[in-house]
Design an enzyme around this catalytic site. Structure first.
Site, PDB file in Angstrom:
ATOM      1  CB  CYS A 232      -0.936   0.005   1.202  1.00  0.00           C
ATOM      2  SG  CYS A 232      -2.000  -1.447   1.298  1.00  0.00           S
TER       3      CYS A 232
ATOM      4  CG  HIS B 245      -3.149   3.296   1.622  1.00  0.00           C
ATOM      5  ND1 HIS B 245      -3.583   2.872   0.377  1.00  0.00           N
ATOM      6  CD2 HIS B 245      -3.419   2.277   2.488  1.00  0.00           C
ATOM      7  CE1 HIS B 245      -4.088   1.655   0.486  1.00  0.00           C
ATOM      8  NE2 HIS B 245      -4.000   1.277   1.749  1.00  0.00           N
TER       9      HIS B 245
ATOM     10  CG  ASN C 107      -6.986  -0.825   0.496  1.00  0.00           C
ATOM     11  OD1 ASN C 107      -6.134  -0.594  -0.342  1.00  0.00           O
ATOM     12  ND2 ASN C 107      -6.681  -1.166   1.740  1.00  0.00           N
TER      13      ASN C 107
END
Length: 316
Positions: A113, A242, A272
């Site tokens: 990530c 993020h 995500n």
């Protein structure tokens, strides 16, 4: 030393939209539960015939077109991904072939990530050192292919997509769309908190551990990123964290103290998307005109490996 700037950004998402209502039919969950836990309403899902390098190539092509740079002029491609199935050719090489690049250096980078901000720093360093003149940096992930669709704690999170930035040398060092110094690191002993493991590989995480780490440890680190760039949080025009979970983004942004900034919340509609999430969200802010050329923007990635990396950039 040569300066650097982001010349343009671009993004790409698959057409297929997966809603919370559809997930209710797939796993023991509900729209209300998902919204209360992670704040996500929809996510995009790539088809079986849409590999990671294709997602990456679409985003890179858009960024190059916006920058007015031909693919043949690119001499470095860095792709951040943790979901490419094949080891070789790597995703960067396949992207370069798709776009007709001539002889770029091509490398993949896996910091999950936090991948895009690591990749951006890597390209920034290469250009500053004179090892490259024009670089394409991409974050691309197909999280749907590593999701456990029986686990309601993780499958509701994931989405697919890609975002890209074109990084060029700035010999005048004008700073108009400059890239600030990176601050990066990790917590190796807690790397097991976010995992993509096994055969076939599956995404899993220790949600509470990640939440506590992100909301308590990361805000002071994000403030140090601003310090390195000579910028205060109050001066930021945008904060692009993020896009892990809205319940992480909101408290981290609040504790950072960026009271005048637009806070990217693309997670609500995209889920995500791992390494894609920061450039995807940034590109959308630029496309919608929510930030202007030269505005200071904090990019801050965190997650897998309990890694983090951030820099303040100037909006292209």
């Amino acid at each position: 030393m040569i300066g650097t700037r982001i010349a343009a950004v671009g993004h790409y998402q698959p057409a297929r939209v997966l809603t919370n209502e559809e997930l209710e039919e797939m796993v023991d969950t509900s729209d209300a539960w998902i919204l209360s836990r992670v704040g996500i309403r929809t996510r995009r899902i790539a088809g079986p015939d849409e590999p990671v390098d294709e997602l990456a190539a679409h985003a890179a092509a858009k960024a190059l077109a916006s920058a007015g740079i031909e693919p043949a002029a690119v001499d470095l491609v860095v792709v951040a991904t943790s979901t490419a199935i094949d080891r070789s050719p790597n995703t960067a090489a396949r992207l370069a072939a798709r776009l007709g690049m001539v002889s770029p250096a091509t490398l993949d980078l896996n910091v999950v990530c936090a991948g895009f901000t690591h990749a951006l720093a890597t390209a920034d360093h290469a250009v500053r050192a004179g090892a490259a003149e024009r670089a394409v940096v991409v974050g691309a992930d197909k999280m749907s292919q590593v999701a456990d669709w029986t686990d309601r704690g993780t499958c509701v999170l994931v989405g697919d997509g890609a975002g890209a930035a074109v990084v060029t040398a700035d010999h005048a060092e004008s700073g108009g769309a400059g890239i600030g110094p990176v601050l990066w690191g990790s917590v190796p002993g807690l790397g097991h908190a976010v995992r993509i493991e096994g055969t076939p590989p599956r995404f899993a995480q220790e949600g509470q551990s990640v939440y506590r780490w992100a909301t308590t440890t990361l805000p002071p680190i994000a403030r140090k990123v601003c310090e390195r760039a000579g910028t205060t949080p109050e001066e930021l025009a945008a904060v692009v964290l993020h896009q892990a979970n809205l319940r992480i983004i909101e408290p981290v942004a609040a504790r950072l103290g960026a009271v005048n900034a637009v806070v990217a919340k693309d997670v609500v509609e995209s889920g995500n998307t791992s390494a894609a999430s920061i450039p995807l969200a940034l590109s959308k802010l630029v496309e919608r005109g929510e930030i202007s050329t030269g505005d200071p923007v904090l990019l801050f990635g965190f997650g897998g490996n309990l890694s983090y990396a951030g820099q303040v950039v100037r909006c292209p």
